[in-house]
Design a protein around this motif. Sequence first.
Motif, PDB file in Angstrom:
ATOM      1  N   GLU A 132     -33.212 -59.564  28.429  1.00 51.17           N
ATOM      2  CA  GLU A 132     -31.778 -59.359  28.238  1.00 51.17           C
ATOM      3  C   GLU A 132     -31.446 -57.859  28.178  1.00 51.17           C
ATOM      4  OE1 GLU A 132     -28.025 -60.230  28.386  1.00 51.17           O
ATOM      5  OE2 GLU A 132     -29.585 -61.762  28.512  1.00 51.17           O
ATOM      6  N   ALA A 133     -32.310 -57.092  27.546  1.00 51.12           N
ATOM      7  CA  ALA A 133     -32.111 -55.638  27.500  1.00 51.12           C
ATOM      8  C   ALA A 133     -32.166 -55.048  28.905  1.00 51.12           C
ATOM      9  CB  ALA A 133     -33.162 -54.994  26.604  1.00 51.12           C
ATOM     10  N   MET A 134     -33.090 -55.525  29.723  1.00 49.07           N
ATOM     11  CA  MET A 134     -33.205 -55.034  31.094  1.00 49.07           C
ATOM     12  C   MET A 134     -31.946 -55.395  31.883  1.00 49.07           C
ATOM     13  SD  MET A 134     -35.195 -53.281  33.086  1.00 49.07           S
ATOM     14  CE  MET A 134     -36.766 -53.291  32.268  1.00 49.07           C
ATOM     15  N   ARG A 135     -31.409 -56.595  31.684  1.00 54.90           N
ATOM     16  CA  ARG A 135     -30.163 -56.999  32.360  1.00 54.90           C
ATOM     17  C   ARG A 135     -29.000 -56.089  31.938  1.00 54.90           C
ATOM     18  NH1 ARG A 135     -31.154 -63.145  31.344  1.00 54.90           N
ATOM     19  NH2 ARG A 135     -32.269 -63.665  33.244  1.00 54.90           N
ATOM     20  N   THR A 136     -28.957 -55.772  30.656  1.00 53.87           N
ATOM     21  CA  THR A 136     -27.877 -54.933  30.148  1.00 53.87           C
ATOM     22  C   THR A 136     -27.978 -53.512  30.689  1.00 53.87           C
ATOM     23  OG1 THR A 136     -27.787 -56.248  28.129  1.00 53.87           O
ATOM     24  CG2 THR A 136     -26.786 -54.062  28.050  1.00 53.87           C
TER      25      THR A 136
ATOM     26  N   LYS B 287     -48.783 -58.184  27.078  1.00 56.38           N
ATOM     27  CA  LYS B 287     -48.755 -57.116  28.084  1.00 56.38           C
ATOM     28  C   LYS B 287     -48.016 -57.569  29.333  1.00 56.38           C
ATOM     29  CE  LYS B 287     -53.011 -54.739  26.809  1.00 56.38           C
ATOM     30  NZ  LYS B 287     -54.349 -54.335  27.245  1.00 56.38           N
ATOM     31  N   SER B 288     -48.301 -58.781  29.771  1.00 52.07           N
ATOM     32  CA  SER B 288     -47.660 -59.322  30.959  1.00 52.07           C
ATOM     33  C   SER B 288     -46.152 -59.448  30.762  1.00 52.07           C
ATOM     34  CB  SER B 288     -48.267 -60.680  31.310  1.00 52.07           C
ATOM     35  OG  SER B 288     -47.576 -61.256  32.384  1.00 52.07           O
ATOM     36  N   ALA B 289     -45.741 -59.935  29.600  1.00 52.02           N
ATOM     37  CA  ALA B 289     -44.316 -60.113  29.307  1.00 52.02           C
ATOM     38  C   ALA B 289     -43.582 -58.779  29.270  1.00 52.02           C
ATOM     39  CB  ALA B 289     -44.139 -60.849  27.981  1.00 52.02           C
ATOM     40  N   ARG B 290     -44.266 -57.714  28.902  1.00 50.84           N
ATOM     41  CA  ARG B 290     -43.635 -56.400  28.769  1.00 50.84           C
ATOM     42  C   ARG B 290     -43.798 -55.531  30.003  1.00 50.84           C
ATOM     43  NH1 ARG B 290     -44.627 -53.860  22.958  1.00 50.84           N
ATOM     44  NH2 ARG B 290     -43.331 -52.318  23.922  1.00 50.84           N
ATOM     45  N   SER B 291     -44.495 -55.999  31.024  1.00 53.08           N
ATOM     46  CA  SER B 291     -44.688 -55.171  32.210  1.00 53.08           C
ATOM     47  C   SER B 291     -43.357 -55.011  32.947  1.00 53.08           C
ATOM     48  CB  SER B 291     -45.735 -55.779  33.140  1.00 53.08           C
ATOM     49  OG  SER B 291     -45.208 -56.895  33.812  1.00 53.08           O
ATOM     50  N   LEU B 292     -43.164 -53.880  33.573  1.00 51.50           N
ATOM     51  CA  LEU B 292     -41.919 -53.600  34.279  1.00 51.50           C
ATOM     52  C   LEU B 292     -41.662 -54.639  35.360  1.00 51.50           C
ATOM     53  CD1 LEU B 292     -39.495 -51.786  34.773  1.00 51.50           C
ATOM     54  CD2 LEU B 292     -40.931 -50.406  36.282  1.00 51.50           C
ATOM     55  N   GLN B 293     -42.676 -55.001  36.097  1.00 51.81           N
ATOM     56  CA  GLN B 293     -42.528 -55.980  37.171  1.00 51.81           C
ATOM     57  C   GLN B 293     -41.997 -57.304  36.634  1.00 51.81           C
ATOM     58  OE1 GLN B 293     -46.078 -56.682  39.431  1.00 51.81           O
ATOM     59  NE2 GLN B 293     -45.313 -58.601  40.265  1.00 51.81           N
ATOM     60  N   THR B 294     -42.586 -57.801  35.566  1.00 53.68           N
ATOM     61  CA  THR B 294     -42.154 -59.071  34.978  1.00 53.68           C
ATOM     62  C   THR B 294     -40.719 -58.987  34.482  1.00 53.68           C
ATOM     63  OG1 THR B 294     -44.419 -59.575  34.322  1.00 53.68           O
ATOM     64  CG2 THR B 294     -42.678 -60.778  33.188  1.00 53.68           C
TER      65      THR B 294
ATOM     66  N   ALA C 189     -35.243 -60.606  34.864  1.00 53.73           N
ATOM     67  CA  ALA C 189     -33.861 -60.145  34.688  1.00 53.73           C
ATOM     68  C   ALA C 189     -33.080 -60.210  36.001  1.00 53.73           C
ATOM     69  CB  ALA C 189     -33.851 -58.719  34.143  1.00 53.73           C
ATOM     70  N   ARG C 190     -33.763 -60.589  37.083  1.00 53.66           N
ATOM     71  CA  ARG C 190     -33.168 -60.650  38.425  1.00 53.66           C
ATOM     72  C   ARG C 190     -32.564 -59.294  38.807  1.00 53.66           C
ATOM     73  NH1 ARG C 190     -29.567 -64.718  36.953  1.00 53.66           N
ATOM     74  NH2 ARG C 190     -30.811 -65.703  35.376  1.00 53.66           N
ATOM     75  N   ARG C 191     -33.364 -58.254  38.611  1.00 58.54           N
ATOM     76  CA  ARG C 191     -32.958 -56.887  38.937  1.00 58.54           C
ATOM     77  C   ARG C 191     -34.023 -56.230  39.813  1.00 58.54           C
ATOM     78  NH1 ARG C 191     -29.060 -58.972  36.922  1.00 58.54           N
ATOM     79  NH2 ARG C 191     -27.757 -58.114  35.270  1.00 58.54           N
ATOM     80  N   LEU C 192     -34.336 -56.865  40.930  1.00 59.41           N
ATOM     81  CA  LEU C 192     -35.380 -56.345  41.806  1.00 59.41           C
ATOM     82  C   LEU C 192     -34.899 -55.067  42.486  1.00 59.41           C
ATOM     83  CD1 LEU C 192     -36.667 -59.661  43.357  1.00 59.41           C
ATOM     84  CD2 LEU C 192     -37.645 -58.344  41.493  1.00 59.41           C
ATOM     85  N   PRO C 193     -35.766 -54.100  42.616  1.00 60.62           N
ATOM     86  CA  PRO C 193     -35.368 -52.824  43.226  1.00 60.62           C
ATOM     87  C   PRO C 193     -35.223 -52.946  44.744  1.00 60.62           C
ATOM     88  CG  PRO C 193     -37.696 -52.798  42.674  1.00 60.62           C
ATOM     89  CD  PRO C 193     -37.152 -54.083  42.149  1.00 60.62           C
ATOM     90  N   ASP C 194     -34.365 -52.096  45.303  1.00 63.68           N
ATOM     91  CA  ASP C 194     -34.228 -52.029  46.753  1.00 63.68           C
ATOM     92  C   ASP C 194     -35.419 -51.311  47.364  1.00 63.68           C
ATOM     93  OD1 ASP C 194     -31.734 -53.283  46.741  1.00 63.68           O
ATOM     94  OD2 ASP C 194     -30.729 -51.390  46.285  1.00 63.68           O
ATOM     95  N   ILE C 195     -35.956 -50.372  46.620  1.00 66.62           N
ATOM     96  CA  ILE C 195     -37.094 -49.598  47.102  1.00 66.62           C
ATOM     97  C   ILE C 195     -37.969 -49.218  45.910  1.00 66.62           C
ATOM     98  CG2 ILE C 195     -35.841 -47.421  46.956  1.00 66.62           C
ATOM     99  CD1 ILE C 195     -37.425 -46.464  49.400  1.00 66.62           C
ATOM    100  N   THR C 196     -39.250 -49.161  46.129  1.00 67.15           N
ATOM    101  CA  THR C 196     -40.190 -48.748  45.090  1.00 67.15           C
ATOM    102  C   THR C 196     -41.044 -47.622  45.647  1.00 67.15           C
ATOM    103  OG1 THR C 196     -40.284 -50.979  44.199  1.00 67.15           O
ATOM    104  CG2 THR C 196     -42.065 -49.501  43.590  1.00 67.15           C
TER     105      THR C 196
END
Length: 147
Positions: free
Chosen positions: A24-28, A57-64, A69-76
């Motif tokens: 939720e924090a990532m969505r915000t 660790k998995s739950a807190r990884s940036l990718q996860t 949060a359905r906030r996939l990057p356009d470019i990495t």
Amino acid sequence: AAEEDPEPEDDRLDDEQRAELFVEAMRTVLGRHCGACIIDGSFFGDLEDEEMGEEVKSARSLQTLLVKARRLPDITIMLRCKHDLAFNNVIDAAAIDKEDAELCELAKAQDAEALAEKLKTCQLVSDDRKAAFQAFVEELQGTEDEG
């Protein structure tokens, strides 16, 4: 003596609730209001902690977090470099060695006063090294007081 980090307060959340909170924090943070941005993928520095479970660790990884949060990057873009290259670009090893050599010379001369003054102004030598020199200064001052 170095102060120990205080224990984190118990937030009374289980791992699943905490993971939902992170999402939720990532969505915000990365909401519609956010345009192009750069994210340091190592912002959770404690993911290297061996005591932390793999599930946490998995739950807190940036990718996860980004996926959930359905906030996939356009470019990495991943920037990597060898540790010695990064060290040489950021740290002036010659200056550190020079400062350490000056401290060593004062210690060899057993000049407690000059060594203590130099320790006040030195900035490049590690804290452990400074502590060792400080202990030597105190030892020298103790022998001066006795003699």
